[in-house]
Design a protein around this motif. Sequence first.
Motif, mmCIF file in Angstrom:
data_model
loop_
_atom_site.group_PDB
_atom_site.id
_atom_site.type_symbol
_atom_site.label_atom_id
_atom_site.label_comp_id
_atom_site.label_asym_id
_atom_site.label_seq_id
_atom_site.Cartn_x
_atom_site.Cartn_y
_atom_site.Cartn_z
ATOM 1 N N PHE A 175 0.833 -1.191 0.000
ATOM 2 C CA PHE A 175 0.000 0.000 0.000
ATOM 3 C C PHE A 175 0.875 1.252 0.000
ATOM 4 C CE2 PHE A 175 0.346 -1.197 4.478
ATOM 5 C CZ PHE A 175 0.728 -0.004 5.074
ATOM 6 N N GLN A 176 0.363 2.321 -0.591
ATOM 7 C CA GLN A 176 1.095 3.592 -0.650
ATOM 8 C C GLN A 176 1.442 4.036 0.763
ATOM 9 O OE1 GLN A 176 -1.540 6.170 -2.815
ATOM 10 N NE2 GLN A 176 -1.253 5.061 -4.721
ATOM 11 N N GLY A 177 2.686 4.432 0.950
ATOM 12 C CA GLY A 177 3.151 4.841 2.261
ATOM 13 C C GLY A 177 3.734 3.691 3.070
ATOM 14 N N SER A 178 3.683 2.494 2.527
ATOM 15 C CA SER A 178 4.248 1.333 3.207
ATOM 16 C C SER A 178 5.756 1.500 3.363
ATOM 17 C CB SER A 178 3.944 0.072 2.397
ATOM 18 O OG SER A 178 4.704 -1.023 2.860
ATOM 19 N N SER A 179 6.289 0.957 4.439
ATOM 20 C CA SER A 179 7.736 1.046 4.665
ATOM 21 C C SER A 179 8.456 -0.221 4.208
ATOM 22 C CB SER A 179 8.010 1.307 6.149
ATOM 23 O OG SER A 179 7.490 0.243 6.925
ATOM 24 N N THR A 180 7.781 -1.069 3.454
ATOM 25 C CA THR A 180 8.393 -2.308 2.972
ATOM 26 C C THR A 180 9.643 -1.982 2.160
ATOM 27 O OG1 THR A 180 6.199 -3.313 2.839
ATOM 28 C CG2 THR A 180 7.972 -4.425 1.649
ATOM 29 N N PRO A 181 10.820 -2.433 2.625
ATOM 30 C CA PRO A 181 12.062 -2.052 1.947
ATOM 31 C C PRO A 181 12.530 -3.023 0.877
ATOM 32 C CG PRO A 181 12.602 -3.097 4.017
ATOM 33 C CD PRO A 181 11.082 -3.072 3.911
ATOM 34 N N LYS A 182 11.937 -4.237 0.836
ATOM 35 C CA LYS A 182 12.445 -5.251 -0.099
ATOM 36 C C LYS A 182 11.354 -6.242 -0.447
ATOM 37 C CE LYS A 182 14.194 -7.532 3.972
ATOM 38 N NZ LYS A 182 15.308 -7.608 4.855
ATOM 39 N N GLN A 183 11.641 -7.022 -1.488
ATOM 40 C CA GLN A 183 10.737 -8.081 -1.914
ATOM 41 C C GLN A 183 11.549 -9.345 -2.158
ATOM 42 O OE1 GLN A 183 7.559 -8.231 -1.922
ATOM 43 N NE2 GLN A 183 6.943 -6.078 -1.827
ATOM 44 N N LYS A 184 10.884 -10.483 -2.036
ATOM 45 C CA LYS A 184 11.518 -11.772 -2.273
ATOM 46 C C LYS A 184 11.211 -12.223 -3.696
ATOM 47 C CE LYS A 184 11.441 -12.959 2.547
ATOM 48 N NZ LYS A 184 10.735 -13.568 3.617
ATOM 49 N N VAL A 185 12.262 -12.691 -4.390
ATOM 50 C CA VAL A 185 12.143 -13.079 -5.797
ATOM 51 C C VAL A 185 12.647 -14.512 -5.968
ATOM 52 C CG1 VAL A 185 12.888 -12.533 -8.143
ATOM 53 C CG2 VAL A 185 12.453 -10.693 -6.511
ATOM 54 N N ASN A 186 11.875 -15.317 -6.655
ATOM 55 C CA ASN A 186 12.236 -16.703 -6.934
ATOM 56 C C ASN A 186 13.298 -16.744 -8.032
ATOM 57 O OD1 ASN A 186 12.185 -19.441 -7.958
ATOM 58 N ND2 ASN A 186 10.211 -19.693 -6.959
ATOM 59 N N LEU A 187 14.392 -17.477 -7.799
ATOM 60 C CA LEU A 187 15.464 -17.592 -8.792
ATOM 61 C C LEU A 187 14.988 -18.213 -10.103
ATOM 62 C CD1 LEU A 187 18.601 -18.759 -6.768
ATOM 63 C CD2 LEU A 187 18.218 -16.556 -7.869
ATOM 64 N N ARG A 188 13.962 -19.033 -10.051
ATOM 65 C CA ARG A 188 13.472 -19.680 -11.275
ATOM 66 C C ARG A 188 12.920 -18.676 -12.278
ATOM 67 N NH1 ARG A 188 10.143 -24.785 -10.769
ATOM 68 N NH2 ARG A 188 10.642 -24.776 -12.978
ATOM 69 N N LEU A 189 12.603 -17.485 -11.808
ATOM 70 C CA LEU A 189 12.130 -16.441 -12.712
ATOM 71 C C LEU A 189 13.196 -16.115 -13.756
ATOM 72 C CD1 LEU A 189 9.784 -14.497 -13.331
ATOM 73 C CD2 LEU A 189 10.846 -12.872 -11.758
ATOM 74 N N ALA A 190 14.451 -16.247 -13.378
ATOM 75 C CA ALA A 190 15.557 -15.958 -14.299
ATOM 76 C C ALA A 190 15.667 -16.997 -15.415
ATOM 77 C CB ALA A 190 16.873 -15.878 -13.533
ATOM 78 N N GLU A 191 15.032 -18.146 -15.254
ATOM 79 C CA GLU A 191 15.040 -19.185 -16.290
ATOM 80 C C GLU A 191 14.079 -18.862 -17.434
ATOM 81 O OE1 GLU A 191 14.040 -22.819 -14.310
ATOM 82 O OE2 GLU A 191 15.769 -22.718 -12.957
ATOM 83 N N LYS A 192 13.192 -17.941 -17.199
ATOM 84 C CA LYS A 192 12.181 -17.583 -18.199
ATOM 85 C C LYS A 192 12.680 -16.441 -19.071
ATOM 86 C CE LYS A 192 9.343 -20.564 -16.629
ATOM 87 N NZ LYS A 192 9.154 -21.760 -17.421
ATOM 88 N N PRO A 193 12.383 -16.492 -20.369
ATOM 89 C CA PRO A 193 12.787 -15.366 -21.219
ATOM 90 C C PRO A 193 12.039 -14.109 -20.782
ATOM 91 C CG PRO A 193 11.383 -16.898 -22.427
ATOM 92 C CD PRO A 193 11.644 -17.512 -21.085
ATOM 93 N N SER A 194 12.762 -13.059 -20.567
ATOM 94 C CA SER A 194 12.165 -11.772 -20.182
ATOM 95 C C SER A 194 11.376 -11.826 -18.881
ATOM 96 C CB SER A 194 11.286 -11.224 -21.312
ATOM 97 O OG SER A 194 12.069 -10.800 -22.381
ATOM 98 N N GLY A 195 11.833 -12.632 -17.935
ATOM 99 C CA GLY A 195 11.222 -12.633 -16.617
ATOM 100 C C GLY A 195 11.396 -11.258 -15.976
ATOM 101 N N CYS A 196 10.453 -10.867 -15.133
ATOM 102 C CA CYS A 196 10.544 -9.563 -14.472
ATOM 103 C C CYS A 196 9.659 -9.540 -13.238
ATOM 104 C CB CYS A 196 10.169 -8.433 -15.422
ATOM 105 S SG CYS A 196 8.484 -8.509 -16.041
ATOM 106 N N VAL A 197 9.870 -8.523 -12.421
ATOM 107 C CA VAL A 197 9.067 -8.323 -11.218
ATOM 108 C C VAL A 197 8.407 -6.956 -11.325
ATOM 109 C CG1 VAL A 197 9.066 -8.209 -8.694
ATOM 110 C CG2 VAL A 197 10.754 -9.653 -9.884
ATOM 111 N N VAL A 198 7.109 -6.915 -11.087
ATOM 112 C CA VAL A 198 6.369 -5.651 -11.029
ATOM 113 C C VAL A 198 5.829 -5.519 -9.616
ATOM 114 C CG1 VAL A 198 4.391 -4.337 -11.873
ATOM 115 C CG2 VAL A 198 5.763 -5.692 -13.474
ATOM 116 N N TRP A 199 6.260 -4.457 -8.948
ATOM 117 C CA TRP A 199 5.838 -4.157 -7.574
ATOM 118 C C TRP A 199 4.844 -3.015 -7.681
ATOM 119 C CZ3 TRP A 199 10.122 -3.083 -3.366
ATOM 120 C CH2 TRP A 199 9.535 -2.965 -2.111
#
Length: 169
Positions: free
Chosen positions: A66-90
């Motif tokens: 949510f806007q104003g959240s203090s969340t400093p990081k996100q967890k990303v699965n390494l298997r995402l890198a196996e996919k062509p053009s994998g990405c994370v949208v926060w």
Amino acid sequence: MSKHTVHSSYREKLLEHLFVSELLKRSWCLDRCDLEVAKPEVDNAGYDIILEAHGHTRHVQLKASFQGSSTPKQKVNLRLAEKPSGCVVWIYFEEETLALGPYLYFGGEPGQPLPSLAGTKVAKHTKAEHTGKKAERPNIRELNRGEFTAFDSLEGIYTALFGAAPAPL
């Protein structure tokens, strides 16, 4: 306890649908109508949705705060890198209305793989074992907010995902 906590699964699915709806609307407004959306049957490869537009396929892991959240990081699965053009949208959202934006993006240019996660911190489980130790999650990495590129508008994140829109079909 807030409904954001009690109904977190509901909210997660709702935000996903709102985001996909906005992407489809953008494709419509560009006179392209070529965005395709698919979902994996099993959630074990690090992505939540598959998006294809303008000849580019994206395997996208979605995160939300949510806007104003203090969340400093996100967890990303390494298997995402196996996919062509994998990405994370926060996706940031307004807590009461669920209006979307701004958007954070971690990924390569359209057609390029996920940037290397080498050197990023190995994530740990949120709950400790009976000994009090939090075990590492070897296939999960932590990305700091500063490693993401910020976009204030849906148009910005759409371009990051698919590049500049070609002429209408």
